[in-house]
Design an enzyme around this catalytic site. Structure first.
Site, mmCIF file in Angstrom:
data_model
loop_
_atom_site.group_PDB
_atom_site.id
_atom_site.type_symbol
_atom_site.label_atom_id
_atom_site.label_comp_id
_atom_site.label_asym_id
_atom_site.label_seq_id
_atom_site.Cartn_x
_atom_site.Cartn_y
_atom_site.Cartn_z
ATOM 1 N N ASP A 50 9.825 2.420 0.740
ATOM 2 C CA ASP A 50 8.626 2.104 -0.134
ATOM 3 C C ASP A 50 8.286 3.535 -0.931
ATOM 4 O O ASP A 50 7.981 3.569 -1.975
ATOM 5 C CB ASP A 50 7.416 1.920 0.639
ATOM 6 C CG ASP A 50 7.499 0.759 1.717
ATOM 7 O OD1 ASP A 50 8.208 -0.278 1.211
ATOM 8 O OD2 ASP A 50 6.917 0.882 2.745
ATOM 9 N N THR A 101 19.624 0.138 -1.982
ATOM 10 C CA THR A 101 19.491 1.307 -1.285
ATOM 11 C C THR A 101 20.216 1.412 -0.020
ATOM 12 O O THR A 101 20.662 0.285 0.543
ATOM 13 C CB THR A 101 17.937 1.738 -0.928
ATOM 14 O OG1 THR A 101 17.540 0.608 -0.294
ATOM 15 C CG2 THR A 101 17.325 1.927 -2.421
ATOM 16 N N ALA A 140 10.438 11.679 2.569
ATOM 17 C CA ALA A 140 9.391 10.572 3.397
ATOM 18 C C ALA A 140 9.881 10.396 4.637
ATOM 19 O O ALA A 140 9.362 9.590 5.639
ATOM 20 C CB ALA A 140 9.372 9.446 2.582
ATOM 21 N N ALA A 164 0.657 -1.224 0.144
ATOM 22 C CA ALA A 164 -0.082 0.028 -0.013
ATOM 23 C C ALA A 164 0.895 1.263 -0.136
ATOM 24 O O ALA A 164 0.771 2.349 -0.792
ATOM 25 C CB ALA A 164 -0.829 -0.164 1.209
ATOM 26 N N GLY A 206 22.511 7.092 0.105
ATOM 27 C CA GLY A 206 22.170 7.224 -1.124
ATOM 28 C C GLY A 206 21.875 5.687 -1.723
ATOM 29 O O GLY A 206 21.313 4.887 -1.263
ATOM 30 N N GLY A 251 5.017 8.467 10.198
ATOM 31 C CA GLY A 251 4.080 7.420 9.597
ATOM 32 C C GLY A 251 4.627 7.142 8.249
ATOM 33 O O GLY A 251 5.220 7.996 7.614
#
Ligand code: RIB
Length: 307
Positions: free
Chosen positions: A247, A215, A277, A40, A220, A282
């Site tokens: 993600d 990753t 992110a 998701a 990086g 969250g």
């Protein structure tokens, strides 16, 4: 079109002064719940990055199902392939320390009952199928087989750990994304490598034609396709919570490749999304939109390095 075949969870997140060791209890002030699940999260990240996205997966018929899907609905992800099964929605219990590092425990719930047949009629030549390892191994292998048969491209994210199990599947994959630990597991399974140096695993993960991306968190990434190898240094950001950064990287990379961006640009956009992110709590709340990704990606350099 991107189709994500993957997990859907509700994340229960506790901020902690430090992460517990085995057998230890560490107390935090309160908890928050967020939509999550690697599948998701990646679907949302790809949609926010501008792609048309379809999600194939399952939630339960419990109080967590609606909350787990709310961000995907708002982002316009096609949820017609998400089934509501009798059982419990996947749950992740997540501790996050003051440096943004996390510890995650998952209960699969109905994610364990997702089957590859749900993809039938939903994949077309040229589509990009995105998968991770939070569904059962059988359906992941069958989904890859179905995508091959209908001419879809395949991006496999080796997360979470246990990636060695994927060794028999990577030959059918077009894009493979692994963190340093997962890359070491895969290289050990593929060619018996004992090295812990990520760059040493690029060639094994890339094989002859695959784009392999390793990753490296705040460092990086390194990537390889054929004889070409690249490095992108991550921009420095104020880290609040690293949950879902991988993600966001996968979703933005998939969106860039799906719209036909060249590899260098796609690697910079993935890196930018992963960094952005980390700036809020969250896994999905901080997933950046296409403009924020493009602005930061413009400042990054994808450097060609010797293989
Ligand atoms: O990658 C982060 C995700 O891992 C969380 O959202 C949690 O649900 C687990 O699946």
């Amino acid at each position: 079109m991107i189709t994500v075949f993957g997990s859907i969870n509700l994340d229960l997140v506790v901020s902690l002064p430090r992460l517990p060791a085995p057998g230890e209890t560490v107390v935090g002030p309160d908890h928050q719940s967020f939509p999550g699940g690697k599948g998701a999260n990646q679907a949302l990240a790809a949609a926010r990055a501008g792609a048309s996205v379809r999600m194939i997966g399952a939630v339960g018929q419990d109080a967590h199902a609606e909350a787990a899907l709310v961000n995907l609905e708002r982002a316009g992800v096609d949820l017609s392939g998400v089934r509501h099964l009798d059982g419990t929605t996947g749950i992740a219990m997540i501790g996050v320390d003051g440096r943004g590092e996390n510890l995650i425990m998952c209960a699969s719930g109905v994610n364990a009952r997702v089957v590859a047949e749900w993809l039938d009629g939903r994949l077309a030549r040229g589509d990009l199928l995105v998968l991770q390892r939070e569904l059962s191994a059988g359906p992941i292998a069958e989904a890859i087989g179905r995508a091959r048969l209908c001419g879809a491209r395949i991006l496999l994210n080796a997360a979470p750990s246990g990636a060695g199990e994927l060794a028999g599947l990577v030959g059918d994959v077009d894009v493979l994304v692994a963190n340093a630990g997962e890359a070491a597991e895969l290289a050990a399974a593929l060619e018996g490598s004992e090295s812990v140096v990520p760059e040493a695993h690029c060639a094994a993960l890339a094989g002859g034609r695959r784009l392999a991306v390793i990753t490296l968190g705040a460092r990086g990434l390194v990537a390889q396709q054929g004889e070409q190898r690249w490095r992108v240094a991550a921009p420095s950001v104020e880290v609040v919570d690293t949950t879902g950064a991988g993600d966001a990287f996968v979703g933005a990379l998939a969106a860039a490749l799906d719209r036909g961006a060249d590899i260098e640009r796609a690697l910079c956009e993935g890196t930018a999304a992963g960094a952005l992110a980390c700036k809020a709590s969250g896994a999905q709340s901080s997933s950046p939109d296409d403009r924020a990704i493009a602005t930061l990606a413009d400042t990054l350099e994808c450097e060609s390095i010797a293989g």
